[in-house]
Each structure stands twice: as C-alpha cells, then as structure tokens.
Scaffold this motif. Sequence first.
Motif, PDB file in Angstrom:
ATOM      1  N   ILE A  50      20.581 -13.489  26.463  1.00  0.00           N
ATOM      2  CA  ILE A  50      19.710 -12.339  26.671  1.00  0.00           C
ATOM      3  C   ILE A  50      20.603 -11.123  26.850  1.00  0.00           C
ATOM      4  O   ILE A  50      21.310 -11.003  27.848  1.00  0.00           O
ATOM      5  N   ALA A  51      20.562 -10.274  25.869  1.00  0.00           N
ATOM      6  CA  ALA A  51      21.386  -9.066  25.949  1.00  0.00           C
ATOM      7  C   ALA A  51      20.746  -8.071  26.899  1.00  0.00           C
ATOM      8  O   ALA A  51      19.544  -8.095  27.135  1.00  0.00           O
ATOM      9  N   LYS A  52      21.586  -7.207  27.423  1.00  0.00           N
ATOM     10  CA  LYS A  52      21.107  -6.268  28.428  1.00  0.00           C
ATOM     11  C   LYS A  52      20.127  -5.257  27.819  1.00  0.00           C
ATOM     12  O   LYS A  52      19.100  -4.927  28.404  1.00  0.00           O
ATOM     13  N   ALA A  53      20.455  -4.798  26.638  1.00  0.00           N
ATOM     14  CA  ALA A  53      19.649  -3.746  26.026  1.00  0.00           C
ATOM     15  C   ALA A  53      18.289  -4.252  25.556  1.00  0.00           C
ATOM     16  O   ALA A  53      17.355  -3.467  25.434  1.00  0.00           O
ATOM     17  N   ASN A  54      18.204  -5.534  25.295  1.00  0.00           N
ATOM     18  CA  ASN A  54      16.972  -6.092  24.752  1.00  0.00           C
ATOM     19  C   ASN A  54      16.654  -7.390  25.478  1.00  0.00           C
ATOM     20  O   ASN A  54      17.393  -8.364  25.373  1.00  0.00           O
ATOM     21  N   PRO A  55      15.560  -7.430  26.229  1.00  0.00           N
ATOM     22  CA  PRO A  55      15.215  -8.634  26.992  1.00  0.00           C
ATOM     23  C   PRO A  55      14.859  -9.827  26.117  1.00  0.00           C
ATOM     24  O   PRO A  55      14.858 -10.971  26.597  1.00  0.00           O
ATOM     25  N   CYS A  56      14.564  -9.551  24.863  1.00  0.00           N
ATOM     26  CA  CYS A  56      14.286 -10.663  23.949  1.00  0.00           C
ATOM     27  C   CYS A  56      15.570 -11.452  23.719  1.00  0.00           C
ATOM     28  O   CYS A  56      16.616 -10.865  23.442  1.00  0.00           O
ATOM     29  N   PRO A  57      15.510 -12.760  23.846  1.00  0.00           N
ATOM     30  CA  PRO A  57      16.737 -13.558  23.696  1.00  0.00           C
ATOM     31  C   PRO A  57      17.321 -13.451  22.303  1.00  0.00           C
ATOM     32  O   PRO A  57      16.600 -13.378  21.317  1.00  0.00           O
ATOM     33  N   ARG A  58      18.623 -13.409  22.263  1.00  0.00           N
ATOM     34  CA  ARG A  58      19.331 -13.369  20.979  1.00  0.00           C
ATOM     35  C   ARG A  58      19.858 -14.765  20.685  1.00  0.00           C
ATOM     36  O   ARG A  58      20.574 -15.346  21.505  1.00  0.00           O
ATOM     37  N   ALA A  59      19.477 -15.284  19.544  1.00  0.00           N
ATOM     38  CA  ALA A  59      19.906 -16.641  19.180  1.00  0.00           C
ATOM     39  C   ALA A  59      21.073 -16.573  18.206  1.00  0.00           C
ATOM     40  O   ALA A  59      21.137 -15.676  17.366  1.00  0.00           O
ATOM     41  N   TYR A  60      21.983 -17.518  18.348  1.00  0.00           N
ATOM     42  CA  TYR A  60      23.170 -17.562  17.495  1.00  0.00           C
ATOM     43  C   TYR A  60      23.096 -18.789  16.595  1.00  0.00           C
ATOM     44  O   TYR A  60      22.844 -19.895  17.061  1.00  0.00           O
ATOM     45  N   TYR A  61      23.289 -18.580  15.319  1.00  0.00           N
ATOM     46  CA  TYR A  61      23.222 -19.663  14.343  1.00  0.00           C
ATOM     47  C   TYR A  61      24.492 -19.712  13.494  1.00  0.00           C
ATOM     48  O   TYR A  61      25.105 -18.693  13.221  1.00  0.00           O
ATOM     49  N   ARG A  62      24.806 -20.933  13.052  1.00  0.00           N
ATOM     50  CA  ARG A  62      25.888 -21.141  12.093  1.00  0.00           C
ATOM     51  C   ARG A  62      25.309 -21.735  10.817  1.00  0.00           C
ATOM     52  O   ARG A  62      24.382 -22.523  10.873  1.00  0.00           O
ATOM     53  N   CYS A  63      25.894 -21.383   9.708  1.00  0.00           N
ATOM     54  CA  CYS A  63      25.474 -21.971   8.432  1.00  0.00           C
ATOM     55  C   CYS A  63      25.998 -23.404   8.349  1.00  0.00           C
ATOM     56  O   CYS A  63      27.169 -23.658   8.614  1.00  0.00           O
ATOM     57  N   THR A  64      25.099 -24.312   8.011  1.00  0.00           N
ATOM     58  CA  THR A  64      25.505 -25.721   7.920  1.00  0.00           C
ATOM     59  C   THR A  64      25.328 -26.266   6.518  1.00  0.00           C
ATOM     60  O   THR A  64      25.309 -27.472   6.315  1.00  0.00           O
ATOM     61  N   VAL A  65      25.187 -25.370   5.558  1.00  0.00           N
ATOM     62  CA  VAL A  65      25.050 -25.826   4.165  1.00  0.00           C
ATOM     63  C   VAL A  65      26.318 -26.569   3.736  1.00  0.00           C
ATOM     64  O   VAL A  65      26.269 -27.600   3.088  1.00  0.00           O
ATOM     65  N   ALA A  66      27.449 -26.031   4.129  1.00  0.00           N
ATOM     66  CA  ALA A  66      28.728 -26.676   3.820  1.00  0.00           C
ATOM     67  C   ALA A  66      29.551 -26.724   5.103  1.00  0.00           C
ATOM     68  O   ALA A  66      29.501 -25.798   5.910  1.00  0.00           O
ATOM     69  N   PRO A  67      30.279 -27.820   5.305  1.00  0.00           N
ATOM     70  CA  PRO A  67      31.105 -27.894   6.514  1.00  0.00           C
ATOM     71  C   PRO A  67      32.160 -26.797   6.527  1.00  0.00           C
ATOM     72  O   PRO A  67      32.822 -26.549   5.523  1.00  0.00           O
ATOM     73  N   GLY A  68      32.256 -26.155   7.657  1.00  0.00           N
ATOM     74  CA  GLY A  68      33.276 -25.119   7.780  1.00  0.00           C
ATOM     75  C   GLY A  68      32.865 -23.760   7.252  1.00  0.00           C
ATOM     76  O   GLY A  68      33.671 -22.835   7.240  1.00  0.00           O
ATOM     77  N   CYS A  69      31.626 -23.644   6.834  1.00  0.00           N
ATOM     78  CA  CYS A  69      31.177 -22.329   6.352  1.00  0.00           C
ATOM     79  C   CYS A  69      31.232 -21.345   7.520  1.00  0.00           C
ATOM     80  O   CYS A  69      30.676 -21.597   8.580  1.00  0.00           O
ATOM     81  N   HIS A  81      29.723 -16.906   2.736  1.00  0.00           N
ATOM     82  CA  HIS A  81      29.631 -18.347   2.518  1.00  0.00           C
ATOM     83  C   HIS A  81      30.831 -18.850   1.724  1.00  0.00           C
ATOM     84  O   HIS A  81      31.307 -18.166   0.819  1.00  0.00           O
ATOM     85  N   ASN A  82      31.263 -20.042   2.028  1.00  0.00           N
ATOM     86  CA  ASN A  82      32.368 -20.640   1.269  1.00  0.00           C
ATOM     87  C   ASN A  82      31.839 -21.688   0.305  1.00  0.00           C
ATOM     88  O   ASN A  82      32.534 -22.615  -0.051  1.00  0.00           O
ATOM     89  N   HIS A  83      30.591 -21.500  -0.100  1.00  0.00           N
ATOM     90  CA  HIS A  83      29.960 -22.481  -0.986  1.00  0.00           C
ATOM     91  C   HIS A  83      28.925 -21.755  -1.822  1.00  0.00           C
ATOM     92  O   HIS A  83      28.480 -20.658  -1.458  1.00  0.00           O
ATOM     93  N   PRO A  84      28.524 -22.324  -2.953  1.00  0.00           N
ATOM     94  CA  PRO A  84      27.454 -21.711  -3.742  1.00  0.00           C
ATOM     95  C   PRO A  84      26.169 -21.696  -2.928  1.00  0.00           C
ATOM     96  O   PRO A  84      25.927 -22.599  -2.138  1.00  0.00           O
ATOM     97  N   LEU A  85      25.390 -20.674  -3.145  1.00  0.00           N
ATOM     98  CA  LEU A  85      24.144 -20.554  -2.397  1.00  0.00           C
ATOM     99  C   LEU A  85      23.124 -21.558  -2.885  1.00  0.00           C
ATOM    100  O   LEU A  85      23.058 -21.850  -4.068  1.00  0.00           O
ATOM    101  N   PRO A  86      22.341 -22.089  -1.981  1.00  0.00           N
ATOM    102  CA  PRO A  86      21.227 -22.936  -2.397  1.00  0.00           C
ATOM    103  C   PRO A  86      20.283 -22.128  -3.278  1.00  0.00           C
ATOM    104  O   PRO A  86      20.168 -20.908  -3.115  1.00  0.00           O
TER     105      PRO A  86
END
Length: 393
Positions: free
Chosen positions: A222-241, A265-270
């Motif tokens: 939850i960032a200070k400026a915005n009470p809405c939670p900020r979610a963090y995602y990683r790309c899992t299409v390819a390992p190590g992307c 991305h280190n892989h072709p896009l789906p």
Amino acid sequence: MGSKEESKKMEIDLSLKLDDKQQSKNYQVDEVEARREIFQPEKFKITEEISILQMQMNHMKEENKLLSKAVEQIMKDYYDLQTRFAIIQQNKDPKKNFFMLKGDDHDRIQGPKESTKMFDHVKNQRVLLSASGEDGEKESDELGLSLTLRTSSKKLEEYNTRKENREGTTGSAPVGDKVQGSKNFPGITSAPNKRARISVRARCEAATMNDGCQWRKYGQKIAKANPCPRAYYRCTVAPGCPVRKQVQRCLEDKSILITTYEGAHNHPLPVGATAMASTVASYMCNEITTLNQTNFPYYTSPHMTFPPFPYVPNLGNYINPNLDPSRGVVLRNNAGGSSSRSLENLGYSSNGNILFNQIFPGHKLVEELLSKGEGNNNISTAIASDPKFRVAE
DNA sequence: CGCGTTTGACCCGCGC
DNA sequence: GCGCGGGTCAAACGCG
C-alpha cells in the motif's frame, strides 16, 4: 584437337549463361562473337578471350548486384516515406488524437464509441486510449487507457549503481538482498540496467488486465500516495523473463486500473498478446516524441521485443523510421484528450478489425494473408511466427 | 501435491 | 543516524 573443341564449346556456353536481365548488354556478346570470328584463325587466343568473357560476366554480375541493391533501397525508402507521410497526415488533423476501443459511458469521455474484436479476450474490461503525460497518475482527468514510457535517467543511474555495487560485492552481498539474481528467477539479471517503464491506464473491473501474458504475483504494497494496494507481478511466460508489472487502482476513479510495465520480454509474445501489441504499436507509430536517451533501454536480441515495451511486437524493417532504437520515445497525447483520434489512424477499421496493411505497410506476408481474406487471428499468428518480424541482431 | 496468492519481514535509497 | 517509503523475498496458506 579435343581440347580446342571443348574450349570453343565452353565459350558458347558462357555466352548462353548470360542472364536474361542482361539482354541490354547483348551488344557485348555480339561484339565478342565478332571478335571471335576475327580471332578464330588465331586459336591460341581463345583462352584469352574466355578470360575476357569471364571478366565481363563478373562485371555484369556485380552490376546486377548493385542494381538489385538500388531497387531494394528504393523500395525501403518508399515504405519509409509512406509511413512518414501517414504521420504527417495524422498530425495535420488535430481531431485525431483520441480513440476508444470499447464502448464506455463515462461522462468525461469524448470521442467515437467504437467496439472492437481486438479485446474480446479482455472480458469485463473497458479500454480506451486517451491523454497521458509523463506521470499518468497525475493526469487522471482524461481517463481511459493511456501509455507512458518512462526512461528516467536518474533512476537508471541509480539502478546501475545499485547493480554495480551488488555485483562488486559478490559473496558479501547483504543477506536478504535478493532483488537480482534470485534463485527463483536466475535470469532476472539479464540486462536489467536497461529499464523503461510504460504505464497503461485502462478502465477495468477485473483485478488485473488480461493482456495475453502469464503473470505471477510476488508482492503487494500500500503506497502512501494511494491507499489502493499496489500489486507486483512477474512475467512467467518464459523462465527468467525480466518483465514485471505493477497494478494499482487509480485514486480518483477506482474503475481505472493503472498497469506499469517494466523491462522487455526475453521470449516471443504469446499470440493473445500480439493484439494488444498491435494496438500499442500503432499508437506509438502515431504519437512519437524523441527523448535525449543515452541510456535508453533497447534490446537487440531476436527474442526481445522492440521497443522494450512488453506489448510492442517486433516490426522488423517495417517499424516506423521515427522509432530510432538509439533514442528514446515517449508516447504523448498532444491535445489533452479534448479532440478525437480516428480508429483508422491507429490501425483499426471502423468495425474494430486490425488494419494490418497499415500497421505493416508493404509486408509481403501480411499482404498475402489479407489477399486470401485471412482473419485477424490468423494474421496475428502468422506474424508472431514469422522470424522476419524479429529485430536483427 | 503442486502451484499461485498472501503477507509480514527485510533491504535499500533518500531526505532530514 | 534515523525514519520513511518503495520494492522484493519467502514462508505460510489456500485451492484444485
């Protein structure tokens, strides 16, 4: 003598082997024939004549190569000019800087209400393009999908410094500092010093935009400026992307989802992501402002996307010449969303279909598929699998 | 049981 | 030096 006959035969063969394209040069062959008659009594000169012929042939071959290159260059310039012309035409019409992909009843929204099949896979999402400045979060008056590519040199310097410090203290790095080179994502260390961020603002009821890629959530804050939670995602299409994205609701309007992408991305896009990619690519082709980047994140691997925005497809030679890979780009709406942008200028027909021939002008594969009446999906698939749509190393 | 999400702890840079 | 805030980790948890 058998050898003399062979030589003569060879001489004739060499003449016959002249390419059809060199018909204009036939006078040279005639000239040689004439010489042959003259010199025929002097048989010992035949070998010399053959070598002359060979030299002439080589010369013509070289000439052909140069002509081919010239034609190739002319064609290339033609496509470039075509693209530039389209951009100039685009800029001439101040009304064309806003468009909407899905119908939306937001009263602040102006512009044509067009639907598109492009985002049929993005269920429950209402997406539209609109204005965005350097900091999209501060410009929430014009809501919808906006794109902002951020290449903060300061941030990059910071990041580079941090990385150098970490690499310089291999083995003695702080315990817990596993930001890079995580055991779960060993490939993350690949070229992280070349980072850009692009914010996509989209009206979306779902928790996250279905953008065609696979993501794994690895944190929430939850960032200070915005009470809405900020979610963090990683790309899992390819390992190590190395691509990551942050998703957060807009403070002013919680129906707006702000998705910030980082890395390439280190892989072709789906295939599912190429539709979105085309959207952004066309957007970029129409809204480009160069920056002074020396640290601009740019990957030249054939598996990397270009530019480093996760959704931009590789356009190969067909990319807008203004997208100079050595420089940065920023996507900008130049009229604050008060005017409208036609779908056609962004590479879409009025029914929402992709105008592939506009996004990829002159591309043989695209033209061929279009002439066959292939649909968006088939063309997207073909483009995605076409190795020529990779940026050459 | 494997995979994805949740969530508290931790690290780091920055400003004071 | 300390506190704050952003970003990430990783154990715990939930679900199919």
